[in-house]
Design an enzyme around this catalytic site. Structure first.
Site, PDB file in Angstrom:
ATOM      1  NE  ARG A 243      -2.134  -2.558   2.542  1.00  0.00           N
ATOM      2  CZ  ARG A 243      -2.125  -2.983   3.784  1.00  0.00           C
ATOM      3  NH1 ARG A 243      -2.855  -2.383   4.672  1.00  0.00           N
ATOM      4  NH2 ARG A 243      -1.392  -4.013   4.145  1.00  0.00           N
TER       5      ARG A 243
ATOM      6  CD  GLU B 244      -0.908  -5.093  14.660  1.00  0.00           C
ATOM      7  OE1 GLU B 244      -0.847  -4.531  13.557  1.00  0.00           O
ATOM      8  OE2 GLU B 244      -1.853  -4.943  15.451  1.00  0.00           O
TER       9      GLU B 244
END
Ligand code: AMP
Length: 176
Positions: free
Chosen positions: A64, A101
């Site tokens: 992105r 994460e």
């Protein structure tokens, strides 16, 4: 930038619970990209930070970061450098390991992507734990780039990603 625009951007970011793993709330920016006014507004936020700062290269993070970063590079009239997940770049690369994460990974950048001392801005959609951006920062510095700033549309402040990027000025527009 008017607060109104930040509010609209925030409202457009979609929370997707348990993606890509249970317990992760994924911030889906595709509704921002889908709306021409919001897509433009998001690009303008990045542009306002970089205009007039003698930037030589925009570096975008897979995937992105490519969407935002490439448009910003085009508008600034500077080159764009992709940092990709391992195995995607065809030429000789430097590799940096990092933890996410939600997992472990490696990023790479072409060894000839920037020249010594070039002023570089790092762009991604989201700062979470900071592992990805710290790896990207390491690649930029190893290549001799002068990392002027790391910029993110979204920052998940509760994950303290800034700590991983301590040597790098950071700008984020939507904080959670
Ligand atoms: P981190 O290395 O933890 O800072 O993760 C940042 C990278 O993972 C960015 O490229 C993000 O696009 C993606 N990412 C991590 N957590 C999320 C999340 N909760 N929502 C959307 N994207 C995320």
């Amino acid at each position: 930038m008017a607060l109104d625009i930040l509010g609209k951007l925030r409202a457009a970011v979609r929370d997707v619970p348990d993606f890509p793993k249970k317990g992760i709330v994924f911030k889906d920016i595709t509704p921002v990209l889908n709306d021409p006014a919001l897509f433009r507004a998001s690009i303008d936020l990045f542009l306002e930070r970089s205009r007039g700062r003698k930037i030589d290269k925009i570096v975008g993070i897979d995937a992105r970061g490519f969407v935002f970063g490439s448009v910003v590079a085009y508008e600034l009239g500077v080159g764009f450098v992709p940092i990709r997940k391992r195995g995607k770049l065809p030429y000789r690369t430097e590799v940096a390991k990092y933890s996410l994460e939600y997992g472990e990974a490696e990023m790479e950048m072409h060894i000839d992507a920037m020249r010594e001392g070039e002023r570089v801005v790092l762009v991604d959609d989201l700062l979470a734990t900071g592992g990805t951006s710290a790896a990207a920062a390491a690649l930029i510095r190893k290549a001799g780039g002068n990392l002027v700033e790391a910029q993110f549309l979204i920052e998940l402040e509760f994950l303290h990603g800034r700590k991983q990027l301590e040597a790098t000025p950071i700008t984020s527009f939507l904080k959670y």
